[in-house]
Design a protein around this motif. Structure first.
Motif, PDB file in Angstrom:
ATOM      1  N   SER A  88     -75.742  16.238 -30.669  1.00 37.74           N
ATOM      2  CA  SER A  88     -75.903  15.955 -29.240  1.00 37.74           C
ATOM      3  C   SER A  88     -74.964  14.820 -28.811  1.00 37.74           C
ATOM      4  O   SER A  88     -74.292  14.903 -27.769  1.00 37.74           O
ATOM      5  CB  SER A  88     -77.347  15.589 -28.928  1.00 37.74           C
ATOM      6  OG  SER A  88     -78.204  16.656 -29.259  1.00 37.74           O
ATOM      7  N   LEU A  89     -74.954  13.751 -29.600  1.00 33.49           N
ATOM      8  CA  LEU A  89     -74.091  12.631 -29.255  1.00 33.49           C
ATOM      9  C   LEU A  89     -72.624  13.002 -29.294  1.00 33.49           C
ATOM     10  O   LEU A  89     -71.833  12.591 -28.440  1.00 33.49           O
ATOM     11  CB  LEU A  89     -74.366  11.451 -30.203  1.00 33.49           C
ATOM     12  CG  LEU A  89     -75.731  10.763 -30.038  1.00 33.49           C
ATOM     13  CD1 LEU A  89     -75.901   9.702 -31.109  1.00 33.49           C
ATOM     14  CD2 LEU A  89     -75.861  10.150 -28.655  1.00 33.49           C
ATOM     15  N   LEU A  90     -72.248  13.779 -30.279  1.00 27.90           N
ATOM     16  CA  LEU A  90     -70.850  14.168 -30.395  1.00 27.90           C
ATOM     17  C   LEU A  90     -70.423  15.005 -29.202  1.00 27.90           C
ATOM     18  O   LEU A  90     -69.304  14.856 -28.702  1.00 27.90           O
ATOM     19  CB  LEU A  90     -70.643  14.950 -31.687  1.00 27.90           C
ATOM     20  CG  LEU A  90     -69.205  15.421 -31.965  1.00 27.90           C
ATOM     21  CD1 LEU A  90     -68.283  14.207 -32.132  1.00 27.90           C
ATOM     22  CD2 LEU A  90     -69.165  16.291 -33.217  1.00 27.90           C
ATOM     23  N   SER A  91     -71.306  15.852 -28.718  1.00 27.49           N
ATOM     24  CA  SER A  91     -70.949  16.702 -27.583  1.00 27.49           C
ATOM     25  C   SER A  91     -70.958  15.920 -26.282  1.00 27.49           C
ATOM     26  O   SER A  91     -70.095  16.130 -25.428  1.00 27.49           O
ATOM     27  CB  SER A  91     -71.932  17.873 -27.486  1.00 27.49           C
ATOM     28  OG  SER A  91     -71.647  18.676 -26.374  1.00 27.49           O
ATOM     29  N   ASP A  92     -71.932  15.013 -26.137  1.00 31.56           N
ATOM     30  CA  ASP A  92     -72.068  14.291 -24.865  1.00 31.56           C
ATOM     31  C   ASP A  92     -71.116  13.089 -24.753  1.00 31.56           C
ATOM     32  O   ASP A  92     -70.716  12.711 -23.638  1.00 31.56           O
ATOM     33  CB  ASP A  92     -73.510  13.798 -24.697  1.00 31.56           C
ATOM     34  CG  ASP A  92     -74.484  14.959 -24.553  1.00 31.56           C
ATOM     35  OD1 ASP A  92     -74.021  16.064 -24.199  1.00 31.56           O
ATOM     36  OD2 ASP A  92     -75.709  14.772 -24.798  1.00 31.56           O
ATOM     37  N   THR A 131     -68.716  23.556 -26.776  1.00 28.50           N
ATOM     38  CA  THR A 131     -68.184  24.211 -25.575  1.00 28.50           C
ATOM     39  C   THR A 131     -67.759  23.227 -24.506  1.00 28.50           C
ATOM     40  O   THR A 131     -66.887  23.524 -23.688  1.00 28.50           O
ATOM     41  CB  THR A 131     -69.260  25.145 -24.992  1.00 28.50           C
ATOM     42  OG1 THR A 131     -70.441  24.393 -24.730  1.00 28.50           O
ATOM     43  CG2 THR A 131     -69.591  26.253 -25.967  1.00 28.50           C
ATOM     44  N   GLN A 132     -68.371  22.018 -24.503  1.00 32.01           N
ATOM     45  CA  GLN A 132     -67.983  21.045 -23.490  1.00 32.01           C
ATOM     46  C   GLN A 132     -66.662  20.351 -23.837  1.00 32.01           C
ATOM     47  O   GLN A 132     -66.006  19.785 -22.968  1.00 32.01           O
ATOM     48  CB  GLN A 132     -69.086  19.999 -23.328  1.00 32.01           C
ATOM     49  CG  GLN A 132     -70.381  20.577 -22.748  1.00 32.01           C
ATOM     50  CD  GLN A 132     -71.481  19.515 -22.661  1.00 32.01           C
ATOM     51  OE1 GLN A 132     -71.390  18.473 -23.317  1.00 32.01           O
ATOM     52  NE2 GLN A 132     -72.491  19.788 -21.854  1.00 32.01           N
ATOM     53  N   ARG A 133     -66.279  20.436 -25.166  1.00 33.35           N
ATOM     54  CA  ARG A 133     -65.050  19.757 -25.607  1.00 33.35           C
ATOM     55  C   ARG A 133     -64.027  20.720 -26.195  1.00 33.35           C
ATOM     56  O   ARG A 133     -62.976  20.292 -26.641  1.00 33.35           O
ATOM     57  CB  ARG A 133     -65.386  18.685 -26.664  1.00 33.35           C
ATOM     58  CG  ARG A 133     -66.355  17.643 -26.146  1.00 33.35           C
ATOM     59  CD  ARG A 133     -65.818  16.948 -24.924  1.00 33.35           C
ATOM     60  NE  ARG A 133     -66.808  16.043 -24.337  1.00 33.35           N
ATOM     61  CZ  ARG A 133     -66.628  15.393 -23.200  1.00 33.35           C
ATOM     62  NH1 ARG A 133     -65.514  15.571 -22.528  1.00 33.35           N
ATOM     63  NH2 ARG A 133     -67.560  14.590 -22.731  1.00 33.35           N
ATOM     64  N   ASP A 134     -64.325  22.019 -26.241  1.00 35.03           N
ATOM     65  CA  ASP A 134     -63.413  23.051 -26.736  1.00 35.03           C
ATOM     66  C   ASP A 134     -62.981  22.775 -28.166  1.00 35.03           C
ATOM     67  O   ASP A 134     -61.795  22.867 -28.533  1.00 35.03           O
ATOM     68  CB  ASP A 134     -62.176  23.183 -25.839  1.00 35.03           C
ATOM     69  CG  ASP A 134     -62.542  23.616 -24.426  1.00 35.03           C
ATOM     70  OD1 ASP A 134     -63.589  24.324 -24.310  1.00 35.03           O
ATOM     71  OD2 ASP A 134     -61.815  23.299 -23.483  1.00 35.03           O
ATOM     72  N   VAL A 135     -63.948  22.375 -28.998  1.00 33.88           N
ATOM     73  CA  VAL A 135     -63.678  22.073 -30.400  1.00 33.88           C
ATOM     74  C   VAL A 135     -64.460  23.056 -31.264  1.00 33.88           C
ATOM     75  O   VAL A 135     -65.631  23.356 -30.990  1.00 33.88           O
ATOM     76  CB  VAL A 135     -64.071  20.621 -30.742  1.00 33.88           C
ATOM     77  CG1 VAL A 135     -63.905  20.352 -32.238  1.00 33.88           C
ATOM     78  CG2 VAL A 135     -63.220  19.650 -29.946  1.00 33.88           C
ATOM     79  N   CYS A 136     -63.839  23.535 -32.346  1.00 35.14           N
ATOM     80  CA  CYS A 136     -64.490  24.442 -33.304  1.00 35.14           C
ATOM     81  C   CYS A 136     -64.683  23.689 -34.618  1.00 35.14           C
ATOM     82  O   CYS A 136     -63.717  23.187 -35.201  1.00 35.14           O
ATOM     83  CB  CYS A 136     -63.623  25.670 -33.519  1.00 35.14           C
ATOM     84  SG  CYS A 136     -64.263  26.750 -34.832  1.00 35.14           S
ATOM     85  N   ILE A 137     -65.953  23.665 -35.082  1.00 34.80           N
ATOM     86  CA  ILE A 137     -66.286  22.982 -36.330  1.00 34.80           C
ATOM     87  C   ILE A 137     -66.593  24.048 -37.367  1.00 34.80           C
ATOM     88  O   ILE A 137     -67.508  24.852 -37.209  1.00 34.80           O
ATOM     89  CB  ILE A 137     -67.488  22.044 -36.163  1.00 34.80           C
ATOM     90  CG1 ILE A 137     -67.191  20.993 -35.080  1.00 34.80           C
ATOM     91  CG2 ILE A 137     -67.826  21.369 -37.481  1.00 34.80           C
ATOM     92  CD1 ILE A 137     -68.365  20.107 -34.772  1.00 34.80           C
ATOM     93  N   HIS A 138     -65.809  24.050 -38.475  1.00 36.76           N
ATOM     94  CA  HIS A 138     -66.021  24.965 -39.581  1.00 36.76           C
ATOM     95  C   HIS A 138     -66.552  24.167 -40.757  1.00 36.76           C
ATOM     96  O   HIS A 138     -66.518  22.929 -40.752  1.00 36.76           O
ATOM     97  CB  HIS A 138     -64.699  25.659 -39.941  1.00 36.76           C
ATOM     98  CG  HIS A 138     -64.869  26.842 -40.848  1.00 36.76           C
ATOM     99  ND1 HIS A 138     -64.873  26.738 -42.210  1.00 36.76           N
ATOM    100  CD2 HIS A 138     -65.053  28.157 -40.565  1.00 36.76           C
ATOM    101  CE1 HIS A 138     -65.043  27.929 -42.745  1.00 36.76           C
ATOM    102  NE2 HIS A 138     -65.153  28.824 -41.760  1.00 36.76           N
ATOM    103  N   SER A 139     -67.014  24.884 -41.759  1.00 33.04           N
ATOM    104  CA  SER A 139     -67.541  24.146 -42.912  1.00 33.04           C
ATOM    105  C   SER A 139     -66.452  23.380 -43.647  1.00 33.04           C
ATOM    106  O   SER A 139     -66.738  22.389 -44.339  1.00 33.04           O
ATOM    107  CB  SER A 139     -68.234  25.110 -43.875  1.00 33.04           C
ATOM    108  OG  SER A 139     -67.311  26.092 -44.311  1.00 33.04           O
ATOM    109  N   ASN A 140     -65.190  23.814 -43.501  1.00 41.51           N
ATOM    110  CA  ASN A 140     -64.123  23.160 -44.249  1.00 41.51           C
ATOM    111  C   ASN A 140     -63.135  22.410 -43.350  1.00 41.51           C
ATOM    112  O   ASN A 140     -62.307  21.658 -43.860  1.00 41.51           O
ATOM    113  CB  ASN A 140     -63.338  24.183 -45.068  1.00 41.51           C
ATOM    114  CG  ASN A 140     -64.201  24.832 -46.131  1.00 41.51           C
ATOM    115  OD1 ASN A 140     -65.030  24.162 -46.740  1.00 41.51           O
ATOM    116  ND2 ASN A 140     -64.027  26.136 -46.334  1.00 41.51           N
TER     117      ASN A 140
END
Length: 595
Positions: A88-92, A131-140
């Motif tokens: 939540s913090l990372l997105s907000d 979605t608010q920052r257009d970032v994709c987090i993968h396991s690697n």
């Protein structure tokens, strides 16, 4: 007396024989038996298929539930990750962190994503889109979203529950639209990919019993199948589409070509992932059908056993029973003593011996009973005469004496004449049984005497005896007690206007002689008590004339005839003596001597 010997060669008509009846029973029971067994087999087959179908559905559902449970476990863990503070913090607060801080928080999120590795690599790829920052987090790794990522997120917002098949792998999205329906209102969306080989493992598990074939459908489209027949595949898909509207149709049947299949369907509630299995009837009942060739052999063996049984019955049962039947028929025809002379070494010898003893005892009992009945009737008649004569004679002579003293010579002469006629009948008529007409004549004389005694108290009316019952045989003095009781217990208690009437009624074979007395006061309860005393007299009580009359009627005519009292609607008391109207006097001459 030597009994009559029964010939052994007297035969019953063929259609009455035991063998014929057994054959009829066999024929009439064979068809229902065949139909019954056919019905039982069909019921067994139906219940077996139903049981197997339910068992197969249970098994397939357990396999599918185990597979889908892993998907739900992934969804649960991903949804739980959405609510974590770090995500939540990372997105907000993305803009408030520097690159190092962002990288540090993303590494923590990637560490939390490692749990899916313990799912036996069930999930081959798991991504989280901020979605608010257009970032994709993968396991690697983590990076900015590319065009493919943007398209995937747009597909989610267009249809959140949509599954995407990509080279045999199945992708699904996990998000929370409760916060809004546009990208700017959603913090993150997750996408997980289930490897295609996992669906292949699911298909293999469904079919590992060796009898099943299966289809895996993703949103109604075939993902994998091992159906060996196009027609069968079309039938399964057609039935699946029809059953989507009916949540209760989890098992069903299809026919493809000449073969029949029972099928089961398992899936999630909105049909995103469904599996259909089918199993052939022939595979289930293959071994049963292999034993069909034994049925004709069993029928032939049973027919031979039945034929041998018929021969045995004819020789060892039919003939002895026929001999016994002929003996009973001969006895029925009037032969006084019938004896069976036959030799056997089984139970029939006991029957023959018992029959011979019974025949001799029965013949003796019939004669003894016949003589005893005659003696009993004579004794009852003597007893009745002893009851009537002294009392009646005394009262009548007293009345004659009174009339002579008064100088009524004509009245005394009339009474003496009636008394003379009455005792002439009583003393000269020695027969035990007389025609009804003579009995009525005696009663008329008796009641004329009583009318003289009780003048002005009652009137006696005697209906002429009908022509067709004049010769009806009756025991002598059978009806005398009825009119005597009417006078003694009825007319003697009233002062005037009494009436005694005697008439006749006929109902089929019964002739009823009715003695009706009016002018007396009697209730229905009293009449019921009188009938009860007549039918069930106390053993140690006095034998009254009505009890004696009822016994004589039953003894002479049979148990279905009786004496009973009835109270009419007008209040009159009727004594009804039921007689057998089928007898005539000529048949009863052997019951007594001449005059």
């Amino acid at each position: 007396m030597e009994g009559r010997e029964i010939p052994e060669n007297k035969k019953c008509p063929w259609y009455r024989s035991i063998v014929f009846k057994l054959m009829c029973i066999s024929l009439f029971t064979l068809l229902p038996t065949v139909l019954l067994f056919g019905h039982l087999y069909r019921t067994f087959q139906k219940e077996t298929i139903q049981s197997l179908s339910e068992a197969a559905y249970t098994r397939d559902s357990q396999i599918f539930d185990s597979f889908y449970g892993k998907i739900e476990e992934v969804e649960y863990n991903v949804l739980e990750m959405f609510s974590t503070t770090n995500l939540s913090l990372l997105s907000d607060m993305w803009d408030y962190y520097d690159s190092y801080e962002r990288s540090e928080k993303i590494v923590k999120i990637q560490d939390r994503m490692q749990w899916y590795r313990f799912m036996e690599w069930f999930v081959s790829d798991l991504r989280i889109y901020l979605t608010q920052r257009d970032v994709c987090i993968h396991s690697n790794y983590w990076a900015d979203m590319n065009q493919e990522d943007f398209d995937s997120v747009d597909d989610y917002f267009a249809n959140p529950n949509k599954l995407i098949v990509d080279h045999g792998n199945v992708q699904m999205y996990i998000g929370d639209l409760s916060q809004g329906t546009v990208r700017s209102h959603i913090r993150s969306v997750s996408r997980m990919t289930i490897s295609g080989y996992k669906f292949q493992e699911l298909l293999d598990k469904l079919c590992d019993d060796g009898a099943a074939q299966a289809i895996i459908l993703i949103e109604g489209r075939v993902l994998l199948n091992n159906i060996d027949n196009e027609e069968k595949l079309e039938k399964l898909l057609e039935t699946y589409q029809a059953s989507k509207e009916d949540s209760g149709s989890d098992t069903f049947e299809i026919t493809a070509g000449r073969e029949k299949f029972f099928c089961s369907r398992a899936g999630d509630y909105n049909h995103r992932i469904d599996v259909i299995t089918c199993r052939s009837y022939d595979d289930v009942f293959e071994k049963t059908r292999e034993s069909y060739h034994l049925i004709p052999v069993m029928i032939l063996v049973n027919a031979l056993v039945l034929f041998c049984f018929f021969l045995y019955v004819r020789k060892y049962i039919k003939k002895p029973v026929l001999l016994l039947t002929n003996a009973f028929r001969t006895m029925k025809d009037g032969q006084e003593e019938v004896l069976i002379k036959a030799h056997s070494q089984d139970e029939f010898d006991v029957l023959y011996t018992g029959f011979n003893e019974m025949s001799m005892r029965l013949n003796k009992n019939i004669r003894d009973n016949y003589l005893m009945k005659i003696d009993l009737q004579r004794e009852q008649l003597k007893q009745l005469q002893a009851q009537i004569n002294p009392h009646f004679l005394y009262n009548t002579l007293l009345l004659i004496k009174i009339r002579i003293r008064r100088g009524d010579q004509a009245g005394a002469e009339k009474m003496a004449g009636l008394l003379s006629d009455y005792f002439r009948f009583m003393n000269r008529n020695k027969r035990d049984v007389i025609p009804l007409e003579e009995e009525c004549g005696c009663i008329s004389t008796y009641m004329n005497i009583q009318s003289e005694r009780f003048s002005n108290r009652f009137e006696f009316e005697l209906e002429p005896c009908p022509e067709d019952i004049r010769n009806l045989p009756v025991p002598r003095l059978l009806l005398q007690p009825l009119v005597e009781n009417a006078v003694k217990y009825g007319m003697e208690k009233i002062e005037e206007n009494g009436k005694v009437r005697m008439f006749f009624q006929r109902n089929e074979s019964k002739v009823s002689v009715v003695v009706e007395e009016t002018g007396i006061d009697i209730t229905c309860e009293e009449v019921d008590e009188m009938n009860e005393r007549i039918q069930n007299p106390p053993e140690d009580g006095e034998i009254t004339s009505t009890v004696n009359t009822n016994r004589r009627i039953k003894l002479f005519y049979g148990e279905e005839y009786q004496l009973l009292y009835v109270r009419t609607e007008q209040g009159a008391l009727q004594a009804i003596a039921e007689l057998d109207g089928g007898k005539v006097y000529e048949q009863m001459e052997s019951h007594g001597g001449g005059r």
